[in-house]
Write an enzyme that holds these catalytic residues in place. Structure first.
Site, PDB file in Angstrom:
ATOM      1  N   GLY A 107       6.673  -5.689   1.519  1.00 39.88           N
ATOM      2  CA  GLY A 107       7.709  -4.784   0.997  1.00 39.88           C
ATOM      3  C   GLY A 107       8.717  -5.484   0.113  1.00 39.88           C
ATOM      4  CB  ALA A 108       9.331  -8.872  -0.751  1.00 41.96           C
ATOM      5  N   GLY A 109       8.012  -6.512  -3.096  1.00 42.62           N
ATOM      6  CA  GLY A 109       7.663  -6.391  -4.520  1.00 42.62           C
ATOM      7  C   GLY A 109       6.818  -7.546  -5.018  1.00 42.62           C
ATOM      8  CG  LEU A 110       7.432 -11.044  -3.942  1.00 41.72           C
ATOM      9  CD1 LEU A 110       7.856 -12.236  -3.086  1.00 41.72           C
ATOM     10  CD2 LEU A 110       7.738 -11.336  -5.420  1.00 41.72           C
ATOM     11  N   GLY A 111       3.541  -8.026  -4.274  1.00 39.94           N
ATOM     12  CA  GLY A 111       2.108  -7.712  -4.308  1.00 39.94           C
ATOM     13  C   GLY A 111       1.368  -8.011  -3.022  1.00 39.94           C
ATOM     14  CB  SER A 112       2.460  -8.306   0.485  1.00 36.98           C
ATOM     15  OG  SER A 112       2.142  -7.491   1.542  1.00 36.98           O
ATOM     16  CB  SER A 113      -0.311  -3.637  -0.128  1.00 37.67           C
ATOM     17  OG  SER A 113      -0.093  -3.188  -1.439  1.00 37.67           O
ATOM     18  CB  ALA A 115      -2.259 -10.538  -1.991  1.00 35.13           C
ATOM     19  CG  ASP A 156       0.930  -4.769  -7.833  1.00 40.87           C
ATOM     20  OD1 ASP A 156       1.405  -5.001  -8.957  1.00 40.87           O
ATOM     21  OD2 ASP A 156       1.629  -4.373  -6.876  1.00 40.87           O
TER      22      ASP A 156
HETATM   23  C1  MEV Z   1       4.501  -2.566  -8.543  1.00 42.83           C
HETATM   24  O1  MEV Z   1       4.205  -3.940  -8.336  1.00 42.83           O
HETATM   25  C2  MEV Z   1       4.655  -2.290  -9.995  1.00 42.83           C
HETATM   26  C3  MEV Z   1       4.919  -0.823 -10.368  1.00 42.83           C
HETATM   27  O2  MEV Z   1       4.895  -0.786 -11.790  1.00 42.83           O
HETATM   28  C4  MEV Z   1       3.866   0.095  -9.811  1.00 42.83           C
HETATM   29  C5  MEV Z   1       2.492  -0.130 -10.449  1.00 42.83           C
HETATM   30  O3  MEV Z   1       2.390  -0.626 -11.565  1.00 42.83           O
HETATM   31  O4  MEV Z   1       1.520   0.234  -9.793  1.00 42.83           O
HETATM   32  C6  MEV Z   1       6.272  -0.346  -9.899  1.00 42.83           C
END
Ligand code: MEV
Length: 325
Positions: A107-113, A115, A156
């Site tokens: 949930g930190a925006g670092l692409g965990s799901s 990966a 991602d």
């Molecule tokens: C999420 O890492 C990036 C977003 O642009 C969503 C996506 O591109 O799927 C917010």
């Protein structure tokens, strides 16, 4: 047989959200990784042990049982959807034990799901000798991403599968050659949020102000193209300038919040070249670019009151770490 596969997390340097609407974006794979170890077991079940996520589960190996479990435990969505996809494409006449470890904060925006999905799919591909190529693994991971957060752009799963740095637009990626060691500092705000909620928020704002948002997306498309040019030439201060402009546009889209703005101002006061949200925003992580002589000092200062990840580009995407007969 036992197989361990790993896949990297990522930062988005330019273009998050706008990429969902067809603008270009640039993503960089980072050294933090998710690791999946799978092995065949005689019992016809899926045994899951994911200590970092506090998950220990035992699920019968059939689609109905998986669907039932998915309703009960949302956390299992990426993991079980990987199994669902594999079960549609290969015949499983034995059970599977999965051990999952990840250094990527959730949930930190670092692409965990993404990966996690790429690592699981890569490991199962090898274990079951499915002969999926990287493109197929990535598009299966995109299917899983859809089940996690609605309408992902595909960036991602693509960066996690291929590694390095990519320029990504409308489902197509091109590798970006980064001829220097880009110093990456990430601040994890630890403010939880869900990517799907932020993507829906932008969608609502877009629907009520289409022409304005189209102009924002066009500007971000230009930022990503220019950013790619600067990245390939190592022009750090101009890249920082573009990050600041991109942050202003993310703010205009409504994905920055007062606590994020406060942290961004604090970071700016330390004299960094550029700083912005990375990923969906609303919390999650902030990335900054510092001049090489300033990076360690900034990291030290911020570490006193924030969770700082100091990392660098990973040229490895999906990787088979170990295979034992
Ligand atoms: C999420 O890492 C990036 C977003 O642009 C969503 C996506 O591109 O799927 C917010």
């Amino acid at each position: 047989m036992e197989v361990t596969a790993s896949a990297p997390g990522k930062i988005i340097l330019f273009g998050e959200h706008a990429v969902v609407y067809g603008s270009a974006a640039i993503a960089i794979a980072i050294q933090t990784r998710a690791r999946a170890t799978v092995k065949s077991i005689p019992e016809k079940r899926i045994l899951i042990n994911a200590r970092d996520m506090n998950l220990i589960e035992k699920i019968p190996l059939d689609q109905k049982a998986i669907e039932f479990k998915l309703k009960e435990r949302k956390m299992l969505t990426p993991i079980l959807n990987c199994f669902s996809i594999i079960m549609q494409q290969a015949e499983l006449n034995h059970g599977i034990q999965l051990e999952l470890e990840s250094d990527i904060p959730i949930g930190a925006g670092l692409g965990s799901s993404a990966a996690v999905s790429v690592a699981i799919l890569g490991a199962l591909n090898e274990l079951l000798d499915m002969k999926m190529d990287l493109e197929t693994i990535s598009s299966n991971a995109l299917e899983v991403e859809r089940s996690v957060h609605g309408t992902p752009s595909g960036i991602d799963n693509t960066i996690s599968t291929h590694g390095s740095a990519i320029y990504y637009k409308r489902g197509e990626m091109q590798k970006v050659r980064v001829p220097f060691n880009i110093p990456l500092l990430i601040l994890n705000t630890s403010i939880p949020r869900r990517t799907g909620d932020l993507v829906s928020l932008v969608r609502r704002k877009y629907i009520s102000n289409r022409s304005v948002f189209n102009s924002i997306f066009q500007a971000i498309d230009k930022i990503s193209s220019k950013g790619r040019f600067l990245l390939e030439r190592g022009r750090l201060s101009e890249l920082g300038e573009l990050m600041n402009i991109n942050q202003g546009l993310l703010d205009a889209m409504g994905v920055s919040t007062p606590p994020i703005s406060d942290i961004i101002n604090e970071i700016r006061s330390l004299g960094v070249l550029g700083v912005k949200i990375t990923g969906a925003g609303g919390g999650g992580s902030i990335i900054m670019l510092c001049s090489p002589r300033n990076t360690r000092k900034v990291a030290r200062r911020l570490s006193k009151s924030h969770d700082i990840i100091q990392t660098s580009l990973s040229s490895d995407g999906l990787k088979i770490e170990k295979k034992m007969e």
